[in-house]
Design an enzyme around this catalytic site. Structure first.
Site, PDB file in Angstrom:
ATOM      1  N   ARG A  23       0.819  -1.228   0.000  1.00 50.77           N
ATOM      2  CA  ARG A  23       0.000   0.000   0.000  1.00 50.77           C
ATOM      3  C   ARG A  23       0.846   1.269   0.000  1.00 50.77           C
ATOM      4  NH1 ARG A  23      -5.512  -0.220   1.225  1.00 50.77           N
ATOM      5  NH2 ARG A  23      -6.305  -2.282   0.926  1.00 50.77           N
ATOM      6  N   ARG A  27      -3.258   6.811   0.876  1.00 48.26           N
ATOM      7  CA  ARG A  27      -3.762   7.989   1.599  1.00 48.26           C
ATOM      8  C   ARG A  27      -2.781   8.662   2.543  1.00 48.26           C
ATOM      9  NH1 ARG A  27      -8.802   4.842   3.564  1.00 48.26           N
ATOM     10  NH2 ARG A  27      -7.082   3.357   3.538  1.00 48.26           N
ATOM     11  N   ARG A  36      -6.609  12.177  -5.563  1.00 42.77           N
ATOM     12  CA  ARG A  36      -7.836  11.512  -5.131  1.00 42.77           C
ATOM     13  C   ARG A  36      -8.963  12.504  -4.844  1.00 42.77           C
ATOM     14  NH1 ARG A  36     -11.726   9.682  -3.425  1.00 42.77           N
ATOM     15  NH2 ARG A  36     -12.043   7.929  -2.009  1.00 42.77           N
ATOM     16  N   ASP A  72      -6.971  -2.180  -7.512  1.00 41.44           N
ATOM     17  CA  ASP A  72      -7.497  -2.818  -6.302  1.00 41.44           C
ATOM     18  C   ASP A  72      -7.802  -4.281  -6.615  1.00 41.44           C
ATOM     19  OD1 ASP A  72      -8.510  -1.898  -3.460  1.00 41.44           O
ATOM     20  OD2 ASP A  72      -9.833  -3.475  -4.181  1.00 41.44           O
ATOM     21  N   TYR A 147     -15.281 -11.283   0.175  1.00 41.18           N
ATOM     22  CA  TYR A 147     -15.944 -10.007  -0.138  1.00 41.18           C
ATOM     23  C   TYR A 147     -17.245 -10.243  -0.908  1.00 41.18           C
ATOM     24  CZ  TYR A 147     -11.955  -7.415   1.584  1.00 41.18           C
ATOM     25  OH  TYR A 147     -10.990  -6.890   2.407  1.00 41.18           O
TER      26      TYR A 147
HETATM   27  O1  CP3 Z   1       0.089   0.913  -3.264  1.00 39.34           O
HETATM   28  C1  CP3 Z   1      -0.483  -0.174  -3.426  1.00 39.34           C
HETATM   29  O2  CP3 Z   1      -0.354  -1.125  -2.623  1.00 39.34           O
HETATM   30  C2  CP3 Z   1      -1.285  -0.418  -4.694  1.00 39.34           C
HETATM   31  C3  CP3 Z   1      -2.685  -0.292  -4.608  1.00 39.34           C
HETATM   32  C4  CP3 Z   1      -3.568  -1.230  -3.799  1.00 39.34           C
HETATM   33  C5  CP3 Z   1      -4.804  -0.800  -3.265  1.00 39.34           C
HETATM   34  N1  CP3 Z   1      -5.444  -1.865  -2.735  1.00 39.34           N
HETATM   35  C6  CP3 Z   1      -5.297   0.594  -3.333  1.00 39.34           C
HETATM   36  C7  CP3 Z   1      -6.395   1.017  -2.432  1.00 39.34           C
HETATM   37  C8  CP3 Z   1      -3.451  -2.598  -3.498  1.00 39.34           C
HETATM   38  C9  CP3 Z   1      -2.317  -3.548  -3.788  1.00 39.34           C
HETATM   39  C10 CP3 Z   1      -4.663  -2.981  -2.833  1.00 39.34           C
HETATM   40  C11 CP3 Z   1      -4.955  -4.357  -2.390  1.00 39.34           C
HETATM   41  C12 CP3 Z   1      -6.150  -4.624  -1.598  1.00 39.34           C
HETATM   42  N2  CP3 Z   1      -7.404  -4.058  -1.712  1.00 39.34           N
HETATM   43  C13 CP3 Z   1      -6.241  -5.629  -0.610  1.00 39.34           C
HETATM   44  C14 CP3 Z   1      -5.119  -6.581  -0.230  1.00 39.34           C
HETATM   45  C15 CP3 Z   1      -4.107  -5.956   0.646  1.00 39.34           C
HETATM   46  C16 CP3 Z   1      -4.548  -5.771   2.074  1.00 39.34           C
HETATM   47  O3  CP3 Z   1      -4.512  -4.625   2.537  1.00 39.34           O
HETATM   48  O4  CP3 Z   1      -4.867  -6.772   2.731  1.00 39.34           O
HETATM   49  C17 CP3 Z   1      -7.551  -5.622  -0.094  1.00 39.34           C
HETATM   50  C18 CP3 Z   1      -8.094  -6.512   0.989  1.00 39.34           C
HETATM   51  C19 CP3 Z   1      -8.274  -4.624  -0.812  1.00 39.34           C
HETATM   52  C20 CP3 Z   1      -9.717  -4.263  -0.664  1.00 39.34           C
HETATM   53  C21 CP3 Z   1      -9.888  -2.859  -0.236  1.00 39.34           C
HETATM   54  N3  CP3 Z   1      -9.655  -1.757  -1.037  1.00 39.34           N
HETATM   55  C22 CP3 Z   1     -10.335  -2.396   1.022  1.00 39.34           C
HETATM   56  C23 CP3 Z   1     -10.706  -3.286   2.199  1.00 39.34           C
HETATM   57  C24 CP3 Z   1     -10.361  -1.000   0.964  1.00 39.34           C
HETATM   58  C25 CP3 Z   1     -10.864  -0.061   2.015  1.00 39.34           C
HETATM   59  C26 CP3 Z   1      -9.978   0.023   3.163  1.00 39.34           C
HETATM   60  C27 CP3 Z   1      -8.808   0.885   2.856  1.00 39.34           C
HETATM   61  O5  CP3 Z   1      -7.668   0.461   3.083  1.00 39.34           O
HETATM   62  O6  CP3 Z   1      -9.048   2.010   2.406  1.00 39.34           O
HETATM   63  C28 CP3 Z   1      -9.888  -0.617  -0.316  1.00 39.34           C
HETATM   64  C29 CP3 Z   1      -9.696   0.773  -0.824  1.00 39.34           C
HETATM   65  C30 CP3 Z   1      -8.344   1.134  -1.328  1.00 39.34           C
HETATM   66  N4  CP3 Z   1      -7.538   0.350  -2.115  1.00 39.34           N
HETATM   67  C31 CP3 Z   1      -7.684   2.389  -1.139  1.00 39.34           C
HETATM   68  C32 CP3 Z   1      -6.463   2.321  -1.834  1.00 39.34           C
HETATM   69  C33 CP3 Z   1      -5.426   3.404  -1.973  1.00 39.34           C
HETATM   70  C34 CP3 Z   1      -8.243   3.586  -0.386  1.00 39.34           C
HETATM   71  C35 CP3 Z   1      -9.195   4.265  -1.285  1.00 39.34           C
HETATM   72  C36 CP3 Z   1      -9.303   5.738  -1.099  1.00 39.34           C
HETATM   73  O7  CP3 Z   1      -8.478   6.491  -1.667  1.00 39.34           O
HETATM   74  O8  CP3 Z   1     -10.247   6.147  -0.422  1.00 39.34           O
END
Ligand code: CP3
Length: 340
Positions: A23, A27, A36, A72, A147
């Site tokens: 990640r 944010r 964003r 994502d 999910y």
């Molecule tokens: O920098 C990176 O790692 C690349 C981008 C990336 C995102 N999500 C962007 C994202 C990657 C590799 C993921 C993987 C992801 N997404 C996982 C597996 C990794 C982990 O953390 O276990 C999972 C379970 C998800 C599903 C997901 N996406 C959730 C549960 C959420 C909400 C919670 C959160 O962390 O915000 C997201 C949203 C998300 N994915 C954001 C980002 C940058 C936040 C969105 C925003 O800008 O509001």
């Protein structure tokens, strides 16, 4: 091209320990917030120019040794014909969860080139810009299924485990479809230019080992077996909270196993045999005072010295509240203590 990360994945000797953070684009960076602020998260994911920009941000700012595609894990699930929404503060929501035979039958197995061209275009754009390797990724079938079945995030996974135990044939039919979709999706990423692939099994740790072996692992093995037929890019498998599952995860077929922070990395390395290891600083350690943070990183590098390849990472995604200054201190410390 800085190929330190790829060498470590293959278990070759490296001049220093490569580092990236799960990640790392997100944010905690004001630069990300700025992009964003103008679009929704899903709009961002579907815009190759913006995805390229936010993927590059942490590389330019911190000098990471690998980039991870901005997208994502749930994007291909939407392509399977499901409504996907991201709610502020609540995370992902599937308003129509998949729980019946009919709902499983209605899922399609999407052609990645047709349904997710924006992901593949982002990869191509990034490969023109990057001087470090690009990691593509997907969710693992079990994690993705949670999910779909729960309709979003969950704490106890009641619906998922209920389906596994009461309707194993239905569960298997769903998992097979997700597996096929994921397999084609990762192959397309490799074709487009991804130089490594990480499979995120974020929820593996909620399963008893016996259930992990039956309801999660075989689908990961199947994806990796398919990938090996068409590409030799390194494959990283990260089973979060998976220290009770290592005897199984070592059989997934990956080159690199990711470890979360709950296990001492030295012990992890002793148990994963010939694999390279990725991990495993507690993301919250980035809130320690500088000296303590650096001390921890030094210790972690020493503990990992016996690994057949070590890629320094956090034990899970970086917290959104993390100060970028602390991230910078950590990356610098990894490089300095490992001899760059
Ligand atoms: O920098 C990176 O790692 C690349 C981008 C990336 C995102 N999500 C962007 C994202 C990657 C590799 C993921 C993987 C992801 N997404 C996982 C597996 C990794 C982990 O953390 O276990 C999972 C379970 C998800 C599903 C997901 N996406 C959730 C549960 C959420 C909400 C919670 C959160 O962390 O915000 C997201 C949203 C998300 N994915 C954001 C980002 C940058 C936040 C969105 C925003 O800008 O509001």
């Amino acid at each position: 091209m800085n190929d330190t990360f790829l060498k470590a994945c293959r278990g070759e000797k490296t001049a220093y320990t490569p580092v990236w953070f799960m990640r790392q684009a997100g944010r905690y960076l004001p630069e990300y917030q700025k992009v964003r602020g103008k679009v929704t998260f899903l709009e961002l994911c579907k815009n190759p120019e913006l995805c390229t920009e936010v993927t590059l941000q942490p590389i330019d700012i911190f000098d990471f040794d690998a980039a991870i595609l901005f997208s994502d894990i749930l994007i291909p699930m939407e392509a399977m014909n499901l409504r996907l929404e991201f709610h502020e503060g609540r995370g992902p929501v599937f308003p129509d969860p998949v729980r019946s035979r009919q709902e499983v039958d209605e899922l399609i197995i999407p052609d990645p080139e047709e349904t997710m061209p924006f992901v593949l275009e982002t990869i191509r754009l990034l490969r023109n810009e990057l001087k470090v390797p690009l990691i593509g990724f997907s969710g693992a079938p079990f994690t993705l299924a949670t999910y779909l079945i729960e309709g979003g995030s969950s704490k106890v996974f009641y619906q998922t485990k209920r389906m596994m135990f009461e309707e194993p044939a239905l569960y298997d039919a769903l998992l097979r479809k997700i597996t096929r979709c994921t397999s084609l999706y990762l192959q397309a990423q490799a074709r487009a230019g991804a130089q490594a692939l990480q499979i995120f099994d974020s929820w593996a740790g909620i399963l008893a080992p016996v259930d992990y072996a039956r309801f999660a692992l075989p689908y990961v093995q199947s994806i990796i077996t398919d990938l090996r037929k068409v590409t030799d890019v390194p494959i990283i498998y990260f089973a979060n909270n998976g220290s009770t599952l290592i005897e199984h995860t070592v059989t997934a077929g990956a080159d690199v196993l990711g470890l979360d922070w709950r296990l001492n990395i030295k012990e992890g390395i002793a148990r994963i045999g010939e694999h390279a290891v990725q991990g495993n600083l507690d993301p919250m350690a980035l809130f320690l005072p500088k000296e303590e943070l650096e001390q921890r990183i030094k210790q972690l590098l020493e503990d990992a010295a016996g690994a057949r390849g070590h890629i320094f990472n956090l034990g899970h995604g970086i917290q959104p509240q993390t100060s970028p200054d602390q991230a910078r201190i950590a990356v610098e410390a990894v490089h300095r203590f490992s001899g760059r």
